[in-house]
Structure formats: C-alpha cells, structure tokens
Design an enzyme around this catalytic site. Sequence first.
Site, short mmCIF file in Angstrom:
data_model
loop_
_atom_site.label_atom_id
_atom_site.label_comp_id
_atom_site.label_asym_id
_atom_site.label_seq_id
_atom_site.Cartn_x
_atom_site.Cartn_y
_atom_site.Cartn_z
N TYR A 183 40.23 35.97 36.40
CA TYR A 183 41.02 35.55 37.55
C TYR A 183 41.60 34.15 37.30
O TYR A 183 41.44 33.58 36.22
CB TYR A 183 40.20 35.66 38.83
CG TYR A 183 39.76 37.10 39.07
CD1 TYR A 183 40.71 38.13 39.08
CD2 TYR A 183 38.43 37.45 39.24
CE1 TYR A 183 40.34 39.46 39.26
CE2 TYR A 183 38.05 38.77 39.42
CZ TYR A 183 39.01 39.77 39.43
OH TYR A 183 38.64 41.08 39.60
N LEU A 302 23.49 44.02 34.46
CA LEU A 302 22.57 45.10 34.09
C LEU A 302 21.11 44.65 34.12
O LEU A 302 20.32 44.98 33.24
CB LEU A 302 22.93 45.69 32.73
CG LEU A 302 24.01 46.78 32.76
CD1 LEU A 302 24.24 47.35 31.37
CD2 LEU A 302 23.65 47.90 33.73
#
Length: 366
Positions: A183, A302
């Site tokens: 971004y 994760l």
Amino acid sequence: MAKLFEPLTLGDVTLANRIVIAPMCQYSAEDGRMTDWHAMHLGQLAQSGAAILTIEATAVVPEGRISYADVGLWDDETEEAMRKVLESVRRWSDMPIAIQLAHAGRKASTAKPWDGGGQIAPDAQNGWQTVAPSAIPFLSDENAPVALDKEGLARVRDAFVDATVRSARLGIDAIQIHAAHGYLLHQFLSPLSNTRTDEYGGSLENRMRFPLEVYDAVRAAFPAEKAVTVRVSGTDWVEGGWDVEQTVAFAKALEARGASAIHVSSGGLHAGQQIPVGPNYQVPLARAVKQAVSIPVIAVGLITEPEQAEAIVATGDADMIGLARTVLYDPRWPWHAAAALGAKIKVAPQFLRSQPRAYKDLFTAD
C-alpha cells in the site's frame, strides 16, 4: 506461567497477554461507514480473550480505500458510524481497541475479493483514479496511478492527521500506521514502486522520508501517552526490492522517533513475489527486527497452534504474535491456547458456565 499469557505494557495500556488480533478487512462498509456487520464482527472478537483488537485498514481519504466497500475515517459521517459500533462493542467488553490507518495508493479502486478483487477503472461504477509515489501500476494491464506531487503529499499527510484526531475523539487506545502489503507508504519504501528523482526517491533515506513524515505527524496529533505503532513488510520477496536489511533501518528510525511497536509482515508490493508460505515463514523477519530494536515486535503469519505461538515469544523471536485468519476461523483461539498452555483467560460472566470440566481453573471474570 506461559510467556504468551504474561502481560505487556503498550503506551498507557497494560495488555493482559501477548495475543494481538490483527486488522482484517471485511469489505462491508457503505461509503466508508461501518455497518452492523462490523458491530457483529468486532463484538465477537472483543470476547476472544486476546490482548488487543485492531480495527481493519481504515482509509484516511476515500481514494485511499482498497475497495469501495472499505471502512474510512475522513469525515463526520464515517466517524459517527464508527462511534456507534465502538459504543456497542464497549458496552460488553473492556478489551483495548487499536485502529490501522491506511492509504492503498496504486492498489486502490478494486472490487470486493469475492467479486474477483480486480482493479475497477476510474470511469466505471465504484472506481476512481489511484495515486502513488510514481506512475507505475501494480499490474501492467491496470490503469496507471498518478504520481503524487508536493501538494498531494501534503494532502495525504494531513488526512492521516485528521483521521488520528478523529481516532482520539473515539477513544481509540492505539494507532497502527499501515506501511506494509504494497500500500501507499510501502510503495514509497520500495525501489520497485518508487522511482522518484526528488527528495522522496532514490536513496534509502529518501524513500523512508515520506513514511517517516506521516509517522511524525500522526505521533504529534495523538495523545502522547497512547501508543503509535507501524506495520511493515519485512521484504518484497523480489530481487532488488525492499528487504529485511532496509526494514531494520526503517525500524531503527521509527524507534528513534518514539514508535511504540513494530508489526512485521511481508510481501504485497509486486506481482512477481515468491513467498515461501508455511508455518512461521515471517518469523525470521520479526527476529531480525527484534534483534535491532528495543521496542516490542509483533510476529504474524500462519501462526495457528498454541505451542507454536508460545515458542515464538518464549525464545525471544518476537514480543507478541498477531492473529488474523486463525482467529477469524476460531474466535475463541485464545481460550484454547490458555487451556493448552495452563494459563487463565478472562471471559465475560455470560460465558463462565461454558468452562470445560477438564479445565476447571481456566476462566476468570476479573
């Protein structure tokens, strides 16, 4: 006691444990305004037993949204909608709440993920012209962004300040500045997306300049006792791009300016990224930052098992762990982690009788 369930102080807030609920875009806002979906989503996560809840990427200007259905905080209407949601959540939970302030840059103007997530053209419904450090699109077949001029940079910086002031009015406990995942602020950091020839491009010092200016402006506008943190991508996973050595330099610069913590993620800037996805795949990036700074470092990515999370904080690879998809799938993950690690977890009194008999000392209402 398990290290994962030891308290930690962030700004003026003492966190009950080391579990952070990371921001998760819901693509369910209307013209930037939160809806009942957000009350339901944030409300259930506020009962999870985690230490702090982070509101999803919140655009500081309409054109800074990833999609037309993203949350914003740029005017009185978006502020009031967020106030209503927060009042509902706080009525039943005292969990500290942070907000991630963001600008998507060239990765803005997209469809919702379940509608394909592709870029929407500026002249199409729900689309707009994107901006970036340089006129380089994320994908070669996308509409190119407009390179921000000095006035444009000032508008973006001022918008971050305005959203910060609104966050303070809403009683937000901490701000996270989004400088990751490809971004706008990450676009300034990476040489793959920033080819400017002025003082905001070229050298590492120049590429860090605008993100640091935004940080300084946000820090100055938020109450001094409250935390301002930054989320970074530790690497672009692309040769010649942003990497962990540059991330460490950026983290040191942020620490010198008074940043309260660094959240270390990765990727998102370049379509050619080669990410070695697997358990703990981003932990080495967090470890490198942790070894270079003295402020808290949050690892994410994760992390799915209690023993895994405990190992990350107990070995000193990071001070906290962030959960997103894991806690979206299982909003009671902190309860289960406490049971597995022999810790206690605070729950609302309405939930006390759900305590499994095998873990009779698991819950506390205090």
